[in-house]
Design an enzyme around this catalytic site. Structure first.
Site, PDB file in Angstrom:
ATOM      1  N   HIS A  22      17.755  -7.715  36.721  1.00 50.22           N
ATOM      2  CA  HIS A  22      18.540  -6.765  35.939  1.00 50.22           C
ATOM      3  C   HIS A  22      18.964  -7.370  34.608  1.00 50.22           C
ATOM      4  CE1 HIS A  22      22.517  -4.881  34.894  1.00 50.22           C
ATOM      5  NE2 HIS A  22      21.743  -3.814  34.967  1.00 50.22           N
ATOM      6  N   GLU A  39      16.104  -7.109  32.318  1.00 50.19           N
ATOM      7  CA  GLU A  39      15.954  -5.716  31.853  1.00 50.19           C
ATOM      8  C   GLU A  39      16.800  -5.477  30.600  1.00 50.19           C
ATOM      9  OE1 GLU A  39      18.219  -1.799  32.506  1.00 50.19           O
ATOM     10  OE2 GLU A  39      17.576  -2.562  34.471  1.00 50.19           O
ATOM     11  N   GLU A  44      29.368  -4.016  33.399  1.00 52.72           N
ATOM     12  CA  GLU A  44      28.668  -3.074  34.286  1.00 52.72           C
ATOM     13  C   GLU A  44      29.002  -3.345  35.752  1.00 52.72           C
ATOM     14  OE1 GLU A  44      24.124  -1.366  35.069  1.00 52.72           O
ATOM     15  OE2 GLU A  44      24.477  -2.946  33.573  1.00 52.72           O
TER      16      GLU A  44
END
Length: 460
Positions: free
Chosen positions: A79, A82, A159
């Site tokens: 992630h 990403e 996040e």
């Protein structure tokens, strides 16, 4: 700025001697588009679905890597990467990447899952070459700039905090941990505060080099697209980065096998949070995504908690008013799966909601579904399958995931036939096999010690 070492691409005349292999997988019938696939020298796969009647196109690149490919120390690396791939290439800065698509009204995003990662852009058909160039540039030529890696660390930590604040999201991460324990499938896709803080630029860069070569990528495009043009544009973009030259002659990496069976942990996990609602997931091991039992299990899940007429919705919300949201779902991985039911309710109502969920699951495990329930669930699942493919983004998603996970494309007609062929006997059999397992339970909310003890007793 740190540059990623690059290998000079071979001359175009040499590259053309290696022949790309193209074939038609599905002919456009019953309103669906024609699906074609090309395997380029270097192992890059390009799959498209052409729909000449629309004015948009969605372009995506799928990477054969997800959070289950991480070691405990690298949890969250997929992630993290990403995010970092949006932060600049040898040709574009982070601002230039985002502004290129904004300038034409396009949408660009990405997501990381347990077994794959996807980067995509949705644009007008006339702007497809721009989308191809930008997304391919990101995937092949990221510089993994140290300053950007550090600045993005803060974004990812925010996040994680956002997910922790949303108990409805948090309970699903907790349930994965409850089901799969300290295994790759049990760890959160985002990683943890500790693992994200510990990741270094060099670790992220090594992860990039290891998992993002052309043999591990699938390009998918759907909408008003010309397959030959997409292939040429993709090939030019990858050749510009020298990516295909580095793997010329290699074959694509196939779908994940089922050898690495993940053992389920099970049990009860409760997380005390001062929320207005408690969120619970009750579930058990399901079936893998390659198991033919996934079709009757999908129908069973729909009948139990797939709509307003489903058993759980009727019993929990309509008849008793105990919850606003409740549903059932399935998740299939390469070698295992899970089946779960979710509900969000006041903490005082959790024991009653849990009791009803267990009663419904036990009843279906013992006697299956009524014939009218089966017919209604088949109709609902069939309709939602077709309606869910009414935009180019959903079509691109189906193309990429199918190629990456199954190595083939299944027509909509075949999917509908698989669903329609499910019988009450099929459902009774899969219900006995899946729902008879001892369930696992995860709850996030403001639970008292007495409530927590009752929940442990209810699942024992």
């Amino acid at each position: 700025m740190t540059r990623t070492p690059r290998t000079t691409a071979r001359p175009a005349t040499t590259a053309r001697r290696a022949v790309a292999r193209t074939r038609t997988l599905l002919k456009g019938e019953n309103g669906m588009g024609t699906v074609r696939k090309t395997v380029l020298p270097g192992g890059l796969r390009v799959v498209t679905e052409t729909l000449p009647t629309v004015r948009s196109a969605t372009f995506g690149i799928w990477a054969h890597v997800g959070s289950r490919d991480e070691t405990p120390a690298l949890n969250g690396a997929t992630h993290y990467l990403e995010h970092v791939l949006f932060k600049g290439t040898e040709r574009r800065s982070a601002l230039e990447i985002s502004s290129a698509l904004d300038a034409v009204g396009g949408e660009m995003n990405a997501f990381t899952a347990k077994e794959f990662t996807c980067y995509y852009a949705r644009v007008l058909d006339a702007d497809l070459p721009l989308a191809i160039d930008v997304v391919c540039d990101m995937l092949t030529s990221s510089v993994i700039d140290p300053e950007e890696v550090e600045s993005e660390r803060g974004v990812i930590l925010e996040e994680i905090a956002m997910t922790e604040d949303d108990a409805g999201d948090c309970v699903h991460d907790l349930f994965a941990q409850t089901m799969f324990g300290d295994s790759p499938l049990g760890r959160p896709v985002l990683g943890t505060v500790d693992t994200v803080n510990a990741l270094t630029r060099d670790q992220v860069a090594r992860f990039y080099r290891k998992h993002y070569d052309p043999t591990r990528l699938v390009v998918a495009a759907a909408g008003n697209v010309d397959h030959s043009k997409v292939v040429r544009q993709v090939r030019a973009a990858f050749d510009r980065a020298g990516a295909l030259a580095r793997t010329e002659g290699a074959e694509p990496v196939g779908p994940r096998g089922g050898a690495r069976t993940i053992r389920t942990a099970g049990g009860v996990e409760l997380l005390d949070r001062p929320t207005e609602q408690a969120h619970l997931v009750l579930g058990m091991p399901g079936v893998s995504r390659n198991d033919e039992r996934r079709w009757p299990l999908a129908v069973l899940s729909t009948a139990l908690g797939g709509g307003m007429s489903s058993r759980l919705f009727q019993e929990i919300r309509e008849k008793r008013g105990l919850a606003y949201s409740t549903y059932a779902y399935t998740s299939g991985y390469a070698d295992c799966g899970l089946f779960g039911v979710y509900a969000g309710c006041r903490a005082a109502q959790v024991p009653d909601v849990l009791r009803i969920c267990r009663q419904e699951l036990d009843q279906v495990a013992g006697s299956g579904l009524k014939d009218d329930e089966v017919r209604r669930a088949i109709g609902q699942l069939s309709g939602s399958t077709v309606l869910g493919l009414e935009d180019t983004g959903a079509l691109m998603h189906r193309l990429g995931k199918s190629e990456l996970c199954w190595g083939e494309q299944m027509s909509v007609d075949t999917m509908l036939a698989k669903i329609s062929a499910v019988t009450p006997d099929d459902i009774r059999e899969v219900a006995r096999e899946v729902l008879a397992h001892r369930p696992s339970l995860s709850v996030v909310g403001p639970l008292t010690d007495r409530q927590a003890a009752r929940l442990h007793e209810a699942v024992a």
